[in-house]
Write a protein that holds these residues in place. Structure first.
Motif, short mmCIF file in Angstrom:
data_model
loop_
_atom_site.label_atom_id
_atom_site.label_comp_id
_atom_site.label_asym_id
_atom_site.label_seq_id
_atom_site.Cartn_x
_atom_site.Cartn_y
_atom_site.Cartn_z
N THR A 100 3.48 -5.15 11.47
CA THR A 100 3.55 -6.13 10.04
C THR A 100 4.35 -5.60 8.88
O THR A 100 4.63 -4.18 8.72
N ILE A 101 4.77 -6.34 8.05
CA ILE A 101 5.81 -5.98 6.89
C ILE A 101 4.79 -5.16 5.83
O ILE A 101 5.32 -4.02 5.46
N ARG A 102 3.70 -5.71 5.61
CA ARG A 102 2.93 -4.92 4.72
C ARG A 102 2.35 -3.51 5.44
O ARG A 102 2.43 -2.63 4.71
N LYS A 103 2.34 -3.34 6.64
CA LYS A 103 2.04 -2.08 7.11
C LYS A 103 3.25 -1.07 7.15
O LYS A 103 3.16 -0.18 6.56
N GLU A 104 4.25 -1.78 7.46
CA GLU A 104 5.44 -0.65 7.38
C GLU A 104 6.14 -0.52 5.88
O GLU A 104 6.58 0.67 5.77
N PHE A 105 5.83 -1.44 5.04
CA PHE A 105 6.61 -1.03 3.61
C PHE A 105 5.53 -1.20 2.49
O PHE A 105 6.01 -0.87 1.70
N GLY A 106 4.52 -1.55 2.41
CA GLY A 106 3.37 -1.95 1.59
C GLY A 106 3.23 -0.55 1.08
O GLY A 106 2.91 0.42 1.75
N LEU A 107 2.78 -0.15 -0.36
CA LEU A 107 2.44 0.94 -1.04
C LEU A 107 0.78 0.88 -1.35
O LEU A 107 0.30 1.93 -1.17
N SER A 108 0.26 -0.07 -1.47
CA SER A 108 -0.78 -0.10 -2.04
C SER A 108 -1.44 -1.35 -1.88
O SER A 108 -0.67 -2.57 -1.63
#
Ligand code: DAT
Ligand code: MG
Length: 137
Positions: A100-108
């Motif tokens: 998922t995008i949040r897994k790959e790119f999310g910071l917090s």
């Protein structure tokens, strides 16, 4: 064909990964029917997230969303609302599924790179908040 509203949030635009996120969007079968880069005011952020006005994180969230430019999008696909939520991943990147995008790119939890409408009702509010009908192709 269903439409949903998406944002590439400040943390991602600041890190120059807009293109990487757009690539994921297109390669997962979404058609981009509206796209623009904007820098919203605190007041505009507060209006957009009015549904969260009583939450303790409301001020932090709105200040973050207004701190630097964002990319706003309207995406079209069959089941676009649910499909985009699935590709985004869980709100907290730490809980998001691999791929998922949040897994790959999310910071917090707060700086989780992307936004997506959570229902037809929220898409119907969010799309015209940012786009005129003549901007959707
Ligand atoms: P989502 O963006 O997955 O729809 P949401 O609508 O519940 O999540 O919250 C909107 C945004 O607010 C979310 O993307 C990140 C931030 N947020 C949510 N819960 C938070 C919390 N407990 N502390 C800080 N920020 C939070
Ligand atoms: Mg939400």
């Amino acid at each position: 064909m269903e439409r949903t509203f998406a944002i590439i949030k400040p943390d991602a635009v600041e890190r120059n990964i807009t293109g990487k996120i757009l690539e994921k969007i297109e390669s997962n079968g979404f058609h981009i029917v509206g796209l623009k880069k904007v820098h919203i005011t605190l007041e505009q952020a507060m209006g957009f997230y009015y549904v969260h006005k009583d939450r303790p994180f409301y001020t932090e969230l709105c200040t973050y969303m207004a701190r630097s430019p964002i990319v706003v999008l309207v995406l079209e696909k069959e089941g676009a609302i649910a499909e985009w939520r699935k590709l985004m991943g869980a709100t907290n990147p730490a809980d998001a599924d691999p791929g998922t995008i949040r897994k790959e790119f999310g910071l917090s939890l707060g700086e989780n790179s992307v936004h997506g409408s959570d229902s037809p009702e929220s898409a119907a509010f969010e799309i015209p908040y940012f786009f005129a009908m003549c901007e959707l192709i």
